[in-house]
Design a protein around this motif. Structure first.
Motif, short mmCIF file in Angstrom:
data_model
loop_
_atom_site.label_atom_id
_atom_site.label_comp_id
_atom_site.label_asym_id
_atom_site.label_seq_id
_atom_site.Cartn_x
_atom_site.Cartn_y
_atom_site.Cartn_z
N LYS A 112 0.77 -1.06 0.32
CA LYS A 112 -0.01 0.18 0.28
C LYS A 112 0.75 1.07 -0.47
CE LYS A 112 -0.56 -0.05 5.11
NZ LYS A 112 -1.30 -0.36 6.21
N TYR A 113 2.23 1.67 0.63
CA TYR A 113 2.71 2.18 0.64
C TYR A 113 3.48 2.61 -0.93
CZ TYR A 113 2.48 1.85 5.33
OH TYR A 113 1.95 1.26 6.88
N ILE A 114 3.62 1.33 -1.40
CA ILE A 114 4.62 1.35 -3.00
C ILE A 114 3.84 2.09 -3.78
CG2 ILE A 114 5.59 0.25 -4.81
CD1 ILE A 114 6.31 -1.63 -2.46
N PHE A 115 2.24 1.42 -3.67
CA PHE A 115 1.10 1.99 -4.60
C PHE A 115 0.65 3.57 -4.17
CE2 PHE A 115 -1.06 -2.41 -4.73
CZ PHE A 115 0.36 -2.33 -6.13
N LEU A 170 7.47 3.38 4.49
CA LEU A 170 8.05 1.55 4.10
C LEU A 170 8.54 1.42 4.29
CD1 LEU A 170 7.05 -0.69 1.83
CD2 LEU A 170 8.38 0.69 0.08
N LYS A 171 9.99 2.04 4.20
CA LYS A 171 11.46 1.71 4.65
C LYS A 171 11.08 1.09 6.35
CE LYS A 171 16.11 3.04 5.31
NZ LYS A 171 16.62 4.14 5.48
N GLN A 172 10.76 1.37 7.37
CA GLN A 172 10.16 1.23 8.65
C GLN A 172 9.81 -0.26 8.70
OE1 GLN A 172 8.27 4.93 10.38
NE2 GLN A 172 10.35 6.08 10.56
N THR A 173 8.22 0.01 7.89
CA THR A 173 7.42 -0.84 7.42
C THR A 173 8.45 -2.54 6.91
OG1 THR A 173 5.84 0.39 7.57
CG2 THR A 173 5.40 -2.27 7.20
N GLU A 174 8.75 -2.18 5.27
CA GLU A 174 9.04 -3.16 4.71
C GLU A 174 10.55 -3.06 4.60
OE1 GLU A 174 9.46 -7.25 3.58
OE2 GLU A 174 8.08 -6.33 5.10
N TYR A 175 11.77 -3.26 5.05
CA TYR A 175 13.33 -2.63 4.01
C TYR A 175 13.13 -3.86 2.49
CZ TYR A 175 17.69 -1.23 3.32
OH TYR A 175 18.69 -0.61 2.12
#
Length: 155
Positions: A109-112, A134-139
């Motif tokens: 959802k962050y990428i989109f 996004l970086k904090q959620t998934e690197y």
């Protein structure tokens, strides 16, 4: 054209896609009557052929039809992606809102959101905030690099 002909052509399209020959797959597809195809897997393959050949409107219609029947996260993901590729910001945001409701913990959802905000011409601060989240959620290295580039562009 009978259903047997469609089955044969679908298998031929599948082979062409596996071989990476998307133009040949599209030329086979253009000889078919798609409205007669009911199998969701086959419709998904056809939509993918359209998408890879940059025929986004046709792909979006099929992905929407698939989503209406299945209500799956995968088909919604594909709808968001196609709307972004087609630079259709309104539909992309609408599909993304539904995607967030369906998969609230999914990092895509962050990428989109980043891609949609970039299409809108959002300020660098907005883009940076989304990429930091996004970086904090998934690197993901690709997106960490995009964050660095965006910081650089922002000064």
């Amino acid at each position: 054209m009978g259903s047997y002909d469609n089955i044969v052509k679908i298998e031929e399209i599948r082979k062409r896609m596996e071989d990476g020959n998307i133009k040949a797959a599209l030329s086979i597809l253009d000889t078919m009557e798609i409205r007669k195809i009911k199998n969701m897997s086959d419709l998904s393959l056809i939509a993918e052929v359209y998408a890879q050949n940059e025929r986004y409107e046709e792909a979006e219609k099929l992905f929407h039809k698939i989503y209406e029947k299945t209500k799956s996260r995968k088909s919604l993901y594909q709808l968001v992606d196609i709307a972004i590729k087609n630079s259709n910001v309104e539909d992309a945001q609408k599909y993304l809102d539904e995607y967030k409701r369906l998969a609230p913990k999914d990092f895509y959802k962050y990428i989109f959101q980043y891609k949609i905000d970039k299409l809108k011409g959002a300020p660098y601060e907005v883009l940076i905030d989304t990429l930091k989240t996004l970086k904090q959620t998934e690197y993901i290295e690709k997106w960490a690099y995009e964050l660095a580039k965006t910081y650089y562009k922002a000064g």
